[in-house]
Scaffold this active site. Structure first.
Site, short mmCIF file in Angstrom:
data_model
loop_
_atom_site.label_atom_id
_atom_site.label_comp_id
_atom_site.label_asym_id
_atom_site.label_seq_id
_atom_site.Cartn_x
_atom_site.Cartn_y
_atom_site.Cartn_z
N HIS A 190 -31.93 19.51 1.35
CA HIS A 190 -30.83 18.83 0.67
C HIS A 190 -29.52 19.59 0.78
O HIS A 190 -28.46 19.01 0.53
CB HIS A 190 -31.19 18.63 -0.80
CG HIS A 190 -32.29 17.64 -1.02
ND1 HIS A 190 -32.06 16.33 -1.37
CD2 HIS A 190 -33.63 17.76 -0.92
CE1 HIS A 190 -33.20 15.68 -1.48
NE2 HIS A 190 -34.18 16.54 -1.21
N ASP A 239 -21.24 21.79 1.20
CA ASP A 239 -22.21 20.96 0.49
C ASP A 239 -23.03 20.17 1.50
O ASP A 239 -22.50 19.73 2.53
CB ASP A 239 -21.50 19.98 -0.45
CG ASP A 239 -22.22 19.81 -1.77
OD1 ASP A 239 -23.43 20.04 -1.80
OD2 ASP A 239 -21.56 19.46 -2.76
#
Length: 468
Positions: free
Chosen positions: A154, A362
């Site tokens: 992730h 991110d």
């Protein structure tokens, strides 16, 4: 259909058979509900005597166990979050390596595999999530488990030069090759992984895109995680409570609102964001009294000194900005250190004219997609998005910024505050196309379809080419 077994560091809270309404939790829950299966992992508790417990709701069994204090310190606080997290987010300066923490990380992965083994059936498909569990498949293979096992990362996967800062990197990433399928958020992440495999360990890439390294044949593909746009739109449009939180000054006059929602973490670029907002007020004084910034940043890992330091820094910055610019009926910055219900957040997103999402690095950042999906199509806001968020590769209707450029971010905020309605609509519509086409269900279904597909673990030498 074979059962699905989901393995994650934390199992979503169970309440009358329902899970928390976060992106991963919802996607995993729906997949489990359709095929039946097990959700396995840590229950979030630290205890002297960890024991496996299970609770079944419908066709889903939640199997969880605690960690000892030593395992928590080495596996979770140590190698996972003091070594892997900063390095995967390109912050070598904040990382540390301690051999005993790495050994504890491996030991916990071994223990979890042992605890899961008796619960498995031969045709179960296992889906493992995130950086805490990189060695999990390797530990399963050592125990003789031959089920299909997939892994989804992730967070970002950094360039090989960054990864080699981890002293046992070869040993660690050898274990990642024990999966049948490895999924990444973006093509940049997948390419970085391929570069590591081909350059660092002289792995092979097949003509069909499969990879071979350390004697294992596996696949690595891109699966950008999404949101549920229709559910978000409905929730945002229907929320009626506490609308006076944003969009108004104390006097009741209208006020444009910038909103950010992040977990309190150094990777989110919060310090840089506060600096950019102050620069906006300094360089463009016409926005004073006409704009407010709402930053929601729930604390996380509060027992880690790095996170304590950033919280203190942000509190100091917030006080400085408000002390310098606030007036009796106008507070320029609202900095909130607690969580809010999802329905409240979606309502806040819909009423904010700017969504400010500027991480330093991110994997995807679902807040960016949620903000866009929550907008009123007839009067949408503007997304200001860091180029270092995975979402920037899909949402080309956002104003893309470099979070290290304070002046550039301030100029983007000024442009967003002035943007005419027709341009806002065009940008909103262009971003909704990828949000709808690559939603949460597509992410989940595409990954599981590939994981359940033809087995690629047998090496076919005639179809493999060496990458030099």
């Amino acid at each position: 259909m074979s059962r699905l077994v989901v393995v994650s560091n934390r199992v979503a809270p169970i309440k009358e058979g329902k899970v928390a309404a976060g992106g991963l939790a919802v996607g995993v829950y729906d997949a489990l509900r359709s095929s039946g299966g097990i959700w396995f992992g840590w229950n979030g508790e630290v205890t002297a005597t960890p024991t496996l417990s299970s609770e079944t709701h419908g066709n889903i069994t939640y199997a969880t166990l605690g960690l000892t204090r030593r395992d928590y310190d080495n596996y979770y606080r140590g190698f996972s979050n003091a070594t892997l997290w900063p390095i995967f987010h390109y912050r070598i300066d904040l990382s540390r390596y301690r051999r005993e923490e790495y050994e504890g990380y491996r030991q916990v992965n071994h223990m979890l595999a042992e605890q899961l083994q008796p619960l498995l059936r031969p045709d179960d498909v296992i889906w493992v999530h995130d950086y805490h569990l990189i060695p999990f498949a390797d530990e399963c293979r050592r125990l003789g488990i031959r089920n299909r096992i997939g892994f989804f990362l992730h967070i970002p996967f950094p360039a090989p030069e960054i990864l080699t800062a981890i002293p046992p990197h070869n040993e660690l990433f050898k274990t990642l090759c024990s999966y049948d399928l490895v999924g990444f958020q973006t093509e940049v992440d997948r390419q970085a992984f391929e570069d590591y495999i081909t350059r660092e360990v002289r792995g092979l890439v097949g003509a069909d895109g499969s990879m071979t390294a350390y004697g294992h044949n596996f696949r690595a593909k891109v699966y950008p995680i999404g949101v549920m746009p229709d559910e978000i739109q409905q929730t945002a449009a229907s929320y009626k409570g506490r609308r006076n939180l944003i969009g108004r000054k104390a006097s009741g006059e209208p006020c444009q609102t910038i909103i950010s929602v992040d977990r309190l973490d150094y990777s989110k670029g919060l310090v840089e964001r506060f600096n950019a907002y102050e620069e906006l007020l300094n360089r463009f004084p016409e926005h004073r009294r006409n704009v407010q910034f709402v930053q929601i940043a729930p604390t996380s890992r509060s027992d880690v000194k790095t996170y304590q330091n950033i919280r203190q820094q942000l509190e100091t910055q917030a006080g400085h900005i408000n002390g310098r610019y606030a007036e009796l009926d106008w507070m320029p910055l609202h900095y909130l250190n607690r969580s809010h219900e999802r329905r409240i957040l979606m309502g806040l997103f819909r009423n904010a004219c700017i969504g400010l999402v500027t991480p330093l690095r991110d994997g995807m950042n679902l807040v960016a997609k949620e903000y866009v999906a929550a907008q009123n199509p007839d009067n949408p806001g503007v997304l200001v998005l860091s180029r270092f968020a995975g979402a920037a590769r899909e949402l080309n209707g956002a104003l893309i910024v470099n979070p290290y450029d304070t002046a550039g971010m301030a100029e983007a905020l000024d442009r967003a505050l002035r943007m005419p309605l027709n341009e806002r609509k065009e940008r909103y519509e262009s971003m909704m196309l990828p949000i709808r086409s690559a939603d949460l269900a597509s992410w989940r279904d595409n990954f599981l379809q590939d994981l359940r597909g033809p087995n690629t673990r047998t090496v076919r030498a005639e179809k493999i080419i060496r990458v030099v």
